[in-house]
Motif scaffolding. Sequence first.
Motif, PDB file in Angstrom:
ATOM      1  N   GLN A   1      50.243  79.200  42.962  1.00 22.01           N
ATOM      2  CA  GLN A   1      50.803  78.954  41.669  1.00 22.01           C
ATOM      3  C   GLN A   1      50.478  77.673  40.785  1.00 22.01           C
ATOM      4  OE1 GLN A   1      52.439  81.153  39.658  1.00 22.01           O
ATOM      5  NE2 GLN A   1      51.750  82.842  40.914  1.00 22.01           N
ATOM      6  N   ALA A   2      49.476  77.032  41.373  1.00 24.08           N
ATOM      7  CA  ALA A   2      48.999  76.034  40.656  1.00 24.08           C
ATOM      8  C   ALA A   2      50.142  74.868  40.510  1.00 24.08           C
ATOM      9  CB  ALA A   2      48.216  76.378  39.406  1.00 24.08           C
ATOM     10  N   ALA A   3      50.794  74.452  41.569  1.00 26.39           N
ATOM     11  CA  ALA A   3      51.631  73.317  41.559  1.00 26.39           C
ATOM     12  C   ALA A   3      50.826  72.138  41.492  1.00 26.39           C
ATOM     13  CB  ALA A   3      52.573  73.091  42.753  1.00 26.39           C
ATOM     14  N   VAL A   4      51.204  71.195  40.609  1.00 29.79           N
ATOM     15  CA  VAL A   4      50.470  69.729  40.091  1.00 29.79           C
ATOM     16  C   VAL A   4      51.269  68.787  40.550  1.00 29.79           C
ATOM     17  CG1 VAL A   4      49.155  68.622  38.273  1.00 29.79           C
ATOM     18  CG2 VAL A   4      49.420  71.228  38.340  1.00 29.79           C
ATOM     19  N   TYR A   5      50.470  67.851  40.962  1.00 29.52           N
ATOM     20  CA  TYR A   5      51.287  66.683  41.679  1.00 29.52           C
ATOM     21  C   TYR A   5      50.521  65.397  41.029  1.00 29.52           C
ATOM     22  CZ  TYR A   5      52.799  69.792  45.398  1.00 29.52           C
ATOM     23  OH  TYR A   5      53.616  70.800  45.868  1.00 29.52           O
ATOM     24  N   LYS A   6      51.463  64.289  40.702  1.00 26.78           N
ATOM     25  CA  LYS A   6      51.037  63.116  39.953  1.00 26.78           C
ATOM     26  C   LYS A   6      50.992  62.002  41.073  1.00 26.78           C
ATOM     27  CE  LYS A   6      51.678  60.198  35.953  1.00 26.78           C
ATOM     28  NZ  LYS A   6      52.586  60.139  34.787  1.00 26.78           N
ATOM     29  N   TYR A   7      50.150  61.248  41.224  1.00 28.75           N
ATOM     30  CA  TYR A   7      50.310  60.105  42.039  1.00 28.75           C
ATOM     31  C   TYR A   7      49.730  58.859  41.299  1.00 28.75           C
ATOM     32  CZ  TYR A   7      49.103  56.928  45.702  1.00 28.75           C
ATOM     33  OH  TYR A   7      48.986  55.909  46.717  1.00 28.75           O
ATOM     34  N   VAL A   8      50.594  57.917  41.413  1.00 26.90           N
ATOM     35  CA  VAL A   8      50.044  56.489  40.798  1.00 26.90           C
ATOM     36  C   VAL A   8      49.948  55.667  41.952  1.00 26.90           C
ATOM     37  CG1 VAL A   8      50.338  54.725  39.101  1.00 26.90           C
ATOM     38  CG2 VAL A   8      51.348  56.983  38.634  1.00 26.90           C
ATOM     39  N   ASP A   9      48.756  54.915  42.008  1.00 23.63           N
ATOM     40  CA  ASP A   9      48.242  53.939  43.039  1.00 23.63           C
ATOM     41  C   ASP A   9      48.841  52.849  42.896  1.00 23.63           C
ATOM     42  OD1 ASP A   9      46.324  53.025  41.606  1.00 23.63           O
ATOM     43  OD2 ASP A   9      44.779  53.780  42.775  1.00 23.63           O
ATOM     44  N   GLN A  10      48.575  51.617  43.522  1.00 23.94           N
ATOM     45  CA  GLN A  10      49.040  50.174  43.210  1.00 23.94           C
ATOM     46  C   GLN A  10      48.417  49.816  42.192  1.00 23.94           C
ATOM     47  OE1 GLN A  10      48.013  48.796  47.213  1.00 23.94           O
ATOM     48  NE2 GLN A  10      49.665  49.223  48.301  1.00 23.94           N
TER      49      GLN A  10
ATOM     50  N   THR B   1      46.290  59.985  39.625  1.00 22.86           N
ATOM     51  CA  THR B   1      45.772  60.996  40.239  1.00 22.86           C
ATOM     52  C   THR B   1      46.473  62.325  39.908  1.00 22.86           C
ATOM     53  OG1 THR B   1      44.627  59.433  41.732  1.00 22.86           O
ATOM     54  CG2 THR B   1      44.588  61.922  42.225  1.00 22.86           C
ATOM     55  N   PHE B   2      45.708  63.282  39.510  1.00 19.35           N
ATOM     56  CA  PHE B   2      46.534  64.615  39.396  1.00 19.35           C
ATOM     57  C   PHE B   2      45.894  65.461  40.505  1.00 19.35           C
ATOM     58  CE2 PHE B   2      47.179  62.837  35.103  1.00 19.35           C
ATOM     59  CZ  PHE B   2      48.512  63.177  35.211  1.00 19.35           C
ATOM     60  N   SER B   3      46.600  66.218  41.495  1.00 17.74           N
ATOM     61  CA  SER B   3      45.888  66.904  42.259  1.00 17.74           C
ATOM     62  C   SER B   3      46.993  68.412  42.549  1.00 17.74           C
ATOM     63  CB  SER B   3      45.867  66.366  43.662  1.00 17.74           C
ATOM     64  OG  SER B   3      45.355  67.124  44.799  1.00 17.74           O
ATOM     65  N   ASN B   4      46.387  69.434  42.936  1.00 19.60           N
ATOM     66  CA  ASN B   4      47.131  70.610  43.457  1.00 19.60           C
ATOM     67  C   ASN B   4      47.465  70.371  44.863  1.00 19.60           C
ATOM     68  OD1 ASN B   4      44.452  70.572  44.395  1.00 19.60           O
ATOM     69  ND2 ASN B   4      44.512  73.096  44.255  1.00 19.60           N
ATOM     70  N   ILE B   5      47.140  69.286  45.617  1.00 23.23           N
ATOM     71  CA  ILE B   5      47.697  69.144  47.096  1.00 23.23           C
ATOM     72  C   ILE B   5      48.404  68.000  46.992  1.00 23.23           C
ATOM     73  CG2 ILE B   5      46.685  68.534  49.333  1.00 23.23           C
ATOM     74  CD1 ILE B   5      43.896  69.512  48.251  1.00 23.23           C
ATOM     75  N   PRO B   6      49.629  68.275  47.644  1.00 23.31           N
ATOM     76  CA  PRO B   6      50.554  67.194  47.843  1.00 23.31           C
ATOM     77  C   PRO B   6      50.044  66.006  48.297  1.00 23.31           C
ATOM     78  CG  PRO B   6      51.581  69.070  48.687  1.00 23.31           C
ATOM     79  CD  PRO B   6      50.066  69.435  48.372  1.00 23.31           C
ATOM     80  N   ILE B   7      50.343  64.852  47.777  1.00 22.70           N
ATOM     81  CA  ILE B   7      49.878  63.451  47.917  1.00 22.70           C
ATOM     82  C   ILE B   7      51.312  62.728  48.341  1.00 22.70           C
ATOM     83  CG2 ILE B   7      48.649  61.282  47.311  1.00 22.70           C
ATOM     84  CD1 ILE B   7      47.139  63.059  45.164  1.00 22.70           C
ATOM     85  N   LYS B   8      51.041  61.936  49.534  1.00 20.16           N
ATOM     86  CA  LYS B   8      52.192  61.050  49.870  1.00 20.16           C
ATOM     87  C   LYS B   8      52.435  60.116  48.837  1.00 20.16           C
ATOM     88  CE  LYS B   8      53.920  58.031  53.560  1.00 20.16           C
ATOM     89  NZ  LYS B   8      53.652  57.579  54.671  1.00 20.16           N
ATOM     90  N   GLY B   9      53.737  60.305  48.367  1.00 17.50           N
ATOM     91  CA  GLY B   9      54.252  59.371  47.159  1.00 17.50           C
ATOM     92  C   GLY B   9      54.033  60.028  45.629  1.00 17.50           C
ATOM     93  N   GLY B  10      53.083  61.183  45.637  1.00 20.59           N
ATOM     94  CA  GLY B  10      53.196  61.909  44.497  1.00 20.59           C
ATOM     95  C   GLY B  10      54.296  62.770  44.149  1.00 20.59           C
TER      96      GLY B  10
END
Length: 162
Positions: free
Chosen positions: A16-25, A30-39
């Motif tokens: 169902q095209a979940a989108v995760y947003k991750y901001v690095d240091q 970064t936007f991804s459909n794969i869960p990112i640690k901290g996203g």
Amino acid sequence: MKRLALCLLMSCGLAQAAVYKYVDQNGNVTFSNIPIKGGKPIRLEPISTYSSQTPVPHHNKTHANSASSANGSPAGYPNVDAGTQRQRDGGRRKILEQELSNEEQALADAGKALADGRATRNGDETHNYQKYLDRVQKLKDAVTDREKNIQALRRELGQNRQ
């Protein structure tokens, strides 16, 4: 292999095209459909869509269909009178004829350039035959392009006869 393809097909319907947003240091997002640690998952609103056709009221449906089939345009589409359309077609034809004349002249020029190009070799081409072939091929391509343009214009003029 067939099982893998089947599993992939079945999983496409489940995603169902979940989108995760991750901001690095460094502040890179970064936007991804794969869960990112901290996203963090984000919720996207559905995309708005609009129909390309306006609905016809039920009581005018018969009249609208007869109007659209009589002149070949959809109901409610603006029409012009025959005189105005003839004038537009005439102007369009003049433009196409001028373009055809220009293309025919350009074809003659390209043909002359090809003949001249085949007849001579530049200084570095005497030792490198491939350079000569490449240059002549470009000239041939220019001639071919002009011929295709002329064919297309003649075809268009044939469809635009009054």
